[in-house]
Write an enzyme that holds these catalytic residues in place. Structure first.
Site, short mmCIF file in Angstrom:
data_model
loop_
_atom_site.label_atom_id
_atom_site.label_comp_id
_atom_site.label_asym_id
_atom_site.label_seq_id
_atom_site.Cartn_x
_atom_site.Cartn_y
_atom_site.Cartn_z
N ASN A 9 0.87 -1.18 0.00
CA ASN A 9 0.00 0.00 0.00
C ASN A 9 0.91 1.23 0.00
O ASN A 9 1.50 1.56 1.01
CB ASN A 9 -0.89 -0.03 1.25
CG ASN A 9 -1.68 1.26 1.41
OD1 ASN A 9 -1.81 2.05 0.47
ND2 ASN A 9 -2.23 1.48 2.61
N TRP A 10 0.98 1.87 -1.16
CA TRP A 10 1.91 3.01 -1.27
C TRP A 10 1.39 4.26 -0.59
O TRP A 10 2.14 5.21 -0.38
CB TRP A 10 2.16 3.34 -2.75
CG TRP A 10 2.98 2.36 -3.49
CD1 TRP A 10 3.41 1.13 -3.05
CD2 TRP A 10 3.48 2.50 -4.82
NE1 TRP A 10 4.14 0.50 -4.03
CE2 TRP A 10 4.20 1.32 -5.13
CE3 TRP A 10 3.39 3.50 -5.79
CZ2 TRP A 10 4.83 1.14 -6.36
CZ3 TRP A 10 4.01 3.32 -7.02
CH2 TRP A 10 4.73 2.15 -7.29
N LYS A 11 0.11 4.30 -0.31
CA LYS A 11 -0.51 5.51 0.24
C LYS A 11 -0.21 6.70 -0.70
O LYS A 11 -0.08 6.51 -1.90
CB LYS A 11 -0.05 5.78 1.66
CG LYS A 11 -0.13 4.53 2.54
CD LYS A 11 0.09 4.83 3.97
CE LYS A 11 0.17 3.52 4.73
NZ LYS A 11 0.16 3.70 6.17
N HIS A 97 -9.40 1.31 5.16
CA HIS A 97 -8.10 1.50 5.82
C HIS A 97 -8.30 2.46 6.99
O HIS A 97 -9.08 3.41 6.91
CB HIS A 97 -7.08 2.06 4.81
CG HIS A 97 -5.69 2.03 5.33
ND1 HIS A 97 -5.21 2.96 6.22
CD2 HIS A 97 -4.67 1.15 5.12
CE1 HIS A 97 -3.95 2.66 6.53
NE2 HIS A 97 -3.60 1.56 5.87
N GLU A 99 -6.65 4.86 8.01
CA GLU A 99 -6.43 6.28 7.69
C GLU A 99 -7.67 6.88 7.04
O GLU A 99 -8.02 8.03 7.28
CB GLU A 99 -5.19 6.43 6.78
CG GLU A 99 -3.91 6.21 7.58
CD GLU A 99 -2.75 5.65 6.77
OE1 GLU A 99 -2.81 5.67 5.54
OE2 GLU A 99 -1.79 5.18 7.41
N GLU A 167 -5.27 -5.00 10.65
CA GLU A 167 -4.24 -3.99 10.84
C GLU A 167 -4.47 -3.24 12.15
O GLU A 167 -5.25 -2.28 12.18
CB GLU A 167 -4.30 -2.97 9.68
CG GLU A 167 -4.09 -3.57 8.31
CD GLU A 167 -3.49 -2.55 7.34
OE1 GLU A 167 -2.45 -2.84 6.78
OE2 GLU A 167 -4.06 -1.46 7.19
N GLY A 173 2.61 2.18 10.74
CA GLY A 173 3.57 3.27 10.56
C GLY A 173 4.29 3.66 11.85
O GLY A 173 4.96 4.68 11.91
N SER A 213 3.52 -2.24 10.32
CA SER A 213 4.98 -2.31 10.48
C SER A 213 5.55 -3.68 10.14
O SER A 213 6.46 -4.17 10.82
CB SER A 213 5.40 -1.86 11.88
OG SER A 213 5.00 -0.51 12.09
N GLY A 234 2.84 -1.19 4.24
CA GLY A 234 2.91 0.23 3.90
C GLY A 234 4.33 0.65 3.62
O GLY A 234 4.88 0.42 2.54
N GLY A 235 4.97 1.25 4.64
CA GLY A 235 6.31 1.81 4.49
C GLY A 235 7.31 0.93 3.76
O GLY A 235 7.99 1.38 2.83
C1 PEP Z 1 -0.71 0.15 6.09
O1 PEP Z 1 -0.85 1.35 6.05
O2 PEP Z 1 -1.56 -0.58 5.56
C2 PEP Z 1 0.45 -0.37 6.79
C3 PEP Z 1 0.43 -1.59 7.21
O3 PEP Z 1 1.51 0.51 6.96
P1 PEP Z 1 2.95 0.17 7.62
O4 PEP Z 1 3.42 -1.12 7.03
O5 PEP Z 1 3.81 1.32 7.23
O6 PEP Z 1 2.73 0.07 9.09
#
Ligand code: PEP
Length: 255
Positions: A9-11, A97, A99, A167, A173, A213, A234-235
């Site tokens: 997930n690049w956001k 999500h 966010e 999640e 994050g 994470s 994500g990251g």
């Molecule tokens: C996400 O936003 O779906 C996510 C899991 O982010 P991260 O891996 O950066 O925690």
């Protein structure tokens, strides 16, 4: 056995040239790999669907959107609908999500409408659920998860390729990953909920990903768990070396 899914997930990250660079690198690294039932999905910002499709057609990489409107068409400035995603041949779309729930007031009811709209256009939803830190500390994680599941899947036939992503919000994050034991406990709870509400057969089919994470150093321990079928990342999905490493770990566990 369910295959493993590694989804990025690049956001709201990457410019066009960074996207091109990433795709060049990723495809160079994945072209010679035997994926062994590991499915790769990347969810870029919608502006980049076309270039992503150019790179991924004829390759075993799927493209997903990060969001969809609950409406099909009309005066909804800035929104993108399921028929539009379908016309770009998209395979998946993230919904719910945390966010979007937090910044755009996406409720379970809205998540439910979005899932219905996606299914109508043959796009497989990746449905995110998860508790906040205060909910975990209050000991109500399972109540929250159950409520999100019931709301998101109201009147929905789960006998489709729906993917669920657990999640925990406190792990997204933040660099704080749920331990494999904490994650497995909730994944099992989700699978048991599916068994109860639908059937054993469907519960065995649905993919439940972990997100929060997930990194090259912790992915193995997490996806080793019997009810964790991959990751929504994500990251670490923004950096080709890290994403590629995580794909490698998944492949090695499917050999
Ligand atoms: C996400 O936003 O779906 C996510 C899991 O982010 P991260 O891996 O950066 O925690």
């Amino acid at each position: 056995m369910r295959d493993l899914i590694i989804a990025g997930n690049w956001k709201m990250n990457k410019t066009f040239s960074e996207t091109e660079e990433f795709l060049l690198e990723l495809t160079k690294r994945t072209d010679d790999k035997q994926l062994n039932d590991v499915k790769i999905i990347i969810c870029p910002p919608s502006l980049y669907f076309e270039i992503c499709s150019d790179f991924t057609q004829d390759r075993e990489i799927s493209i997903g959107a990060q969001n969809v409107s609950e409406h099909e068409f009309g005066a909804y400035t800035g929104e993108i609908s399921a028929p539009m995603l379908s016309s770009m041949d998209l395979d998946n779309c993230i919904v719910g999500h945390s966010e979007r729930r937090k910044y755009f007031a996406e409720s379970d009811k809205i998540v439910n409408s979005k899932i219905k709209s996606l299914l109508e256009y043959d796009i497989d939803p990746i449905v995110c659920i998860g508790e906040s830190l205060s909910q975990r500390e209050k000991g109500i994680t399972k109540d929250v998860i159950q409520q999100q599941l019931s709301g998101a899947f109201k009147d929905i036939d789960l006998n489709s390729n729906i993917i669920i992503a657990y999640e925990p919000i406190w792990a997204i994050g933040t660099g704080k990953t749920a331990s494999s034991k904490q994650a497995q406990e909730i994944h099992k709870f989700i699978r048991n909920w599916i068994k109860k509400e639908y059937s054993n057969k469907i519960a065995e089919k649905v993919h439940i990903l972990y997100g929060g994470s997930m990194k090259p150093h912790n992915i193995e321990e997490l996806i080793k768990q019997p009810d964790i079928d991959g990751g929504l990342i994500g990251g670490a999905s923004l950096v080709t070396e890290k994403f590629n490493k995580m794909i490698d770990v998944a492949i090695s566990m499917r050999k």
